[in-house]
Design a protein around this motif. Structure first.
Motif, mmCIF file in Angstrom:
data_model
loop_
_atom_site.group_PDB
_atom_site.id
_atom_site.type_symbol
_atom_site.label_atom_id
_atom_site.label_comp_id
_atom_site.label_asym_id
_atom_site.label_seq_id
_atom_site.Cartn_x
_atom_site.Cartn_y
_atom_site.Cartn_z
ATOM 1 N N ARG A 1 -6.043 7.216 -4.306
ATOM 2 C CA ARG A 1 -6.220 5.564 -3.878
ATOM 3 C C ARG A 1 -5.254 5.715 -2.671
ATOM 4 N NH1 ARG A 1 -8.812 1.083 -6.804
ATOM 5 N NH2 ARG A 1 -7.555 -0.034 -5.534
ATOM 6 N N GLY A 2 -4.202 6.076 -2.448
ATOM 7 C CA GLY A 2 -3.389 6.073 -1.429
ATOM 8 C C GLY A 2 -2.957 4.437 -1.308
ATOM 9 N N ASN A 3 -3.030 3.865 0.044
ATOM 10 C CA ASN A 3 -2.355 2.639 0.061
ATOM 11 C C ASN A 3 -3.493 1.512 0.084
ATOM 12 O OD1 ASN A 3 -3.747 2.825 2.494
ATOM 13 N ND2 ASN A 3 -2.211 2.237 3.677
ATOM 14 N N GLN A 4 -4.741 2.027 -0.704
ATOM 15 C CA GLN A 4 -5.767 0.939 -0.790
ATOM 16 C C GLN A 4 -5.455 -0.451 -1.494
ATOM 17 O OE1 GLN A 4 -9.191 2.759 -2.325
ATOM 18 N NE2 GLN A 4 -10.546 0.697 -2.231
ATOM 19 N N ARG A 5 -4.759 -0.259 -2.434
ATOM 20 C CA ARG A 5 -4.301 -1.471 -3.406
ATOM 21 C C ARG A 5 -3.276 -2.321 -2.326
ATOM 22 N NH1 ARG A 5 -2.756 2.161 -8.245
ATOM 23 N NH2 ARG A 5 -4.579 2.033 -9.514
ATOM 24 N N GLU A 6 -2.604 -1.830 -1.625
ATOM 25 C CA GLU A 6 -1.724 -2.554 -0.729
ATOM 26 C C GLU A 6 -2.529 -3.440 0.272
ATOM 27 O OE1 GLU A 6 2.117 -2.136 2.064
ATOM 28 O OE2 GLU A 6 2.030 -0.804 0.456
ATOM 29 N N ARG A 7 -3.462 -2.539 1.135
ATOM 30 C CA ARG A 7 -4.121 -2.974 1.899
ATOM 31 C C ARG A 7 -5.352 -4.307 1.333
ATOM 32 N NH1 ARG A 7 -7.603 1.492 4.846
ATOM 33 N NH2 ARG A 7 -8.934 0.963 2.894
ATOM 34 N N ASP A 8 -5.803 -4.066 0.086
ATOM 35 C CA ASP A 8 -6.464 -4.987 -0.475
ATOM 36 C C ASP A 8 -5.743 -6.299 -0.759
ATOM 37 O OD1 ASP A 8 -8.739 -3.391 -0.269
ATOM 38 O OD2 ASP A 8 -8.572 -2.838 -2.535
ATOM 39 N N ARG A 9 -4.694 -6.027 -1.100
ATOM 40 C CA ARG A 9 -3.804 -7.281 -1.443
ATOM 41 C C ARG A 9 -3.545 -8.076 -0.254
ATOM 42 N NH1 ARG A 9 -0.234 -3.810 -4.912
ATOM 43 N NH2 ARG A 9 -0.977 -3.995 -6.973
ATOM 44 N N GLU A 10 -3.159 -7.263 0.865
ATOM 45 C CA GLU A 10 -3.043 -7.938 2.299
ATOM 46 C C GLU A 10 -4.340 -8.572 2.608
ATOM 47 O OE1 GLU A 10 -1.960 -5.043 5.075
ATOM 48 O OE2 GLU A 10 -0.016 -4.692 3.804
ATOM 49 N N ARG A 11 -5.395 -8.030 2.560
ATOM 50 C CA ARG A 11 -6.679 -8.632 2.688
ATOM 51 C C ARG A 11 -6.969 -10.123 2.123
ATOM 52 N NH1 ARG A 11 -11.203 -5.091 1.950
ATOM 53 N NH2 ARG A 11 -12.444 -6.884 2.802
ATOM 54 N N ALA A 12 -6.600 -9.870 0.660
ATOM 55 C CA ALA A 12 -6.656 -10.972 0.044
ATOM 56 C C ALA A 12 -6.020 -12.321 0.352
ATOM 57 C CB ALA A 12 -6.643 -10.737 -1.468
ATOM 58 N N ALA A 13 -4.848 -11.875 0.596
ATOM 59 C CA ALA A 13 -3.651 -13.016 1.136
ATOM 60 C C ALA A 13 -4.162 -13.557 2.533
ATOM 61 C CB ALA A 13 -2.300 -12.235 1.295
ATOM 62 N N ALA A 14 -4.919 -13.015 3.356
ATOM 63 C CA ALA A 14 -5.062 -13.153 4.576
ATOM 64 C C ALA A 14 -6.423 -14.063 4.387
ATOM 65 C CB ALA A 14 -5.564 -12.083 5.368
#
Length: 71
Positions: free
Chosen positions: A3-16
């Motif tokens: 998954r790499g950094n997909q979770r982190e990117r998803d969290r950032e997108r959700a916060a945005a």
């Protein structure tokens, strides 16, 4: 690690997507926040009591067979 950094990117997108999230940034003191929440709960309870007494739309009481399961 696939998954790499997909979770982190998803969290950032959700916060945005939710910039107006409720939190400590509302500028209220804890006491003001309690008063605001108390008032909202009282209004909600009064509205629910009014619907129960007046019949309202009956969406919660008329759907007794909503599940549609077999007997």
């Amino acid at each position: 690690m696939t998954r790499g950094n997909q979770r982190e990117r998803d969290r950032e997108r959700a916060a945005a997507r939710k910039p107006n999230a409720k939190g400590s940034q509302d500028g209220l003191t804890p006491e003001q926040r309690r008063e605001r929440d108390k008032k909202a709960l009282e209004e909600k309870a009064a509205k629910k009591a009014q619907q129960a007494a007046g019949g309202g739309t009956g969406t919660s009481t008329d759907n007794k067979n909503k599940g549609g399961g077999k007997k």
